[in-house]
Design an enzyme around this catalytic site. Structure first.
Site, PDB file in Angstrom:
ATOM      1  N   SER A 129       0.828  -1.239   0.065  1.00 24.00           N
ATOM      2  CA  SER A 129      -0.055  -0.026  -0.046  1.00 24.00           C
ATOM      3  C   SER A 129       1.026   1.417  -0.086  1.00 24.00           C
ATOM      4  O   SER A 129       2.014   1.232   0.611  1.00 24.00           O
ATOM      5  CB  SER A 129      -0.832  -0.021   1.170  1.00 24.00           C
ATOM      6  OG  SER A 129      -1.626   1.273   1.572  1.00 24.00           O
ATOM      7  N   SER A 130       0.433   2.417  -0.639  1.00 28.56           N
ATOM      8  CA  SER A 130       1.079   3.627  -0.636  1.00 28.56           C
ATOM      9  C   SER A 130       1.224   4.174   0.750  1.00 28.56           C
ATOM     10  O   SER A 130       2.037   5.213   1.184  1.00 28.56           O
ATOM     11  CB  SER A 130       0.515   4.572  -1.670  1.00 28.56           C
ATOM     12  OG  SER A 130      -0.943   4.702  -1.014  1.00 28.56           O
ATOM     13  N   CYS A 131       0.332   3.399   1.848  1.00 28.19           N
ATOM     14  CA  CYS A 131       0.588   3.879   3.045  1.00 28.19           C
ATOM     15  C   CYS A 131       1.862   3.495   3.879  1.00 28.19           C
ATOM     16  O   CYS A 131       2.289   4.063   4.727  1.00 28.19           O
ATOM     17  CB  CYS A 131      -0.603   3.226   4.106  1.00 28.19           C
ATOM     18  SG  CYS A 131      -2.195   3.921   3.522  1.00 28.19           S
ATOM     19  N   LYS A 173       1.821  -3.235   6.622  1.00 23.23           N
ATOM     20  CA  LYS A 173       2.074  -3.822   5.273  1.00 23.23           C
ATOM     21  C   LYS A 173       3.750  -3.479   4.954  1.00 23.23           C
ATOM     22  O   LYS A 173       4.239  -4.052   4.118  1.00 23.23           O
ATOM     23  CB  LYS A 173       1.447  -2.665   4.226  1.00 23.23           C
ATOM     24  CG  LYS A 173      -0.027  -2.738   4.240  1.00 23.23           C
ATOM     25  CD  LYS A 173      -0.515  -4.269   3.394  1.00 23.23           C
ATOM     26  CE  LYS A 173      -1.718  -4.365   3.187  1.00 23.23           C
ATOM     27  NZ  LYS A 173      -2.105  -5.701   2.590  1.00 23.23           N
TER      28      LYS A 173
END
Length: 310
Positions: free
Chosen positions: A103-105, A136
């Site tokens: 995830s870009s998180c 992630k």
């Protein structure tokens, strides 16, 4: 190939299963009732029994900013447990290929945009979704460590930008930005409201991709998994403001009211645009425009409303 897919009933998992790239493969996609991914012995037993050629890890506890703020511990522990169990179970079963969806998180809060893969792990994460991002990031690191220790195990992480699409979650308590916008404007249009409220000033920028395009990328990259770097961003490579997303959804839905802004509400990172240079070098790009993606997602939402499922 025999493909073991986690999260096969979610938005991304269903897109992967419904994509043309799935044809000809044997897809094993146990539901959460059939296999609890937080139960390591169960996961290891399932992978040992199936012995797939490829694992695609698309499962996870997901949600928008409200859900992440309310339940950071659950987002950290559940996503960490699921990811670690799947990766270590695959390793123990001798599975040679694994695609983990990140995830870009995972990117630091203050990393320069566009977010390049080299920035991973070099700074504090965005506080509003830190638990999810930490989980992630840890699973992506584990994939890299496993591949480093055993080069014959090709374990890679794809990092998609924000996603939306068919089979999305439209409940504002758990939904991401775009499905929440679609529902909010649909309800305003149905009630005849003149205004819709936007959290923050609406100038924060986000990058969104239609889930079917991610599915296309998954199958494209699976066929080239040996050429992939440890981590690879997947996205369109351009972003829009929150105000732009509201305006486009209003156009698609046919609502002609005006927007107000609640400046007391959290808006998250000011910008989160990912670099897609590595993706471009591999010859892939998403095909669905924002307008077409929102139109398809809204049609799906209306179908669910008609069936009483939204």
């Amino acid at each position: 190939m025999k493909v073991f897919l986690t999260g096969g009933r979610g938005m991304v998992g269903r897109a992967i299963r419904e994509h043309a790239g799935a044809r000809g493969h044997q897809i094993v996609a146990p539901t959460s009732d059939e296999l609890d991914l937080t139960d390591r012995p169960a996961v290891m037993a399932a992978l040992a029994a199936e012995r797939p050629d490829l694992v695609i890890h698309a499962a996870g506890r997901v949600g928008g900013i409200q859900a992440n703020i309310a339940h950071p511990a659950a987002f950290l522990t559940e996503n960490m447990d699921m990811g670690l169990n799947v990766v270590m179970g695959a390793r123990a079963a001798g599975v040679t290929q694994l695609l983990n969806l990140g995830s870009s998180c995972m990117y630091p809060h203050d990393a320069p945009n566009p977010l390049a893969e080299e920035s991973l792990g070099h700074g504090a994460l965005e506080p509003t979704n830190e638990g999810y991002g930490l989980a992630k990031l840890a699973v992506a690191r584990l994939c890299s460590f496993v591949a480093r220790e055993q080069p014959e195990l090709v374990y890679r992480t794809l990092i998609p930008c924000n996603l939306y699409g068919l089979h999305d979650k439209f409940d504002p308590k758990v939904s991401h930005l775009l499905p929440a916008i679609i529902r909010k404007i649909h309800e305003a249009n149905t009630r005849g409201d003149d205004t819709v409220e936007i959290w923050g000033d609406g100038t924060a920028r986000r990058e969104f991709m239609f889930a079917a395009d991610l599915a296309d990328a998954v199958w494209y990259m699976a066929a080239r998994i040996g050429t992939l770097p440890d981590c690879l961003n997947i996205g369109p490579g351009h972003d829009h403001s929150i105000n732009d997303y509201y305006a486009e959804a209003a156009r698609v839905i046919g609502w002609e009211g005006t927007f107000t802004h609640d400046l007391s509400r959290p808006a998250g990172m000011r910008r989160k645009l990912m670099s897609v240079e590595r993706q471009k070098a591999l010859g892939w790009a998403p095909a669905t425009s924002l307008a077409d993606g929102i139109a398809q997602t809204y049609a799906h939402f209306l179908d669910r409303v008609e069936r009483g499922e939204a």
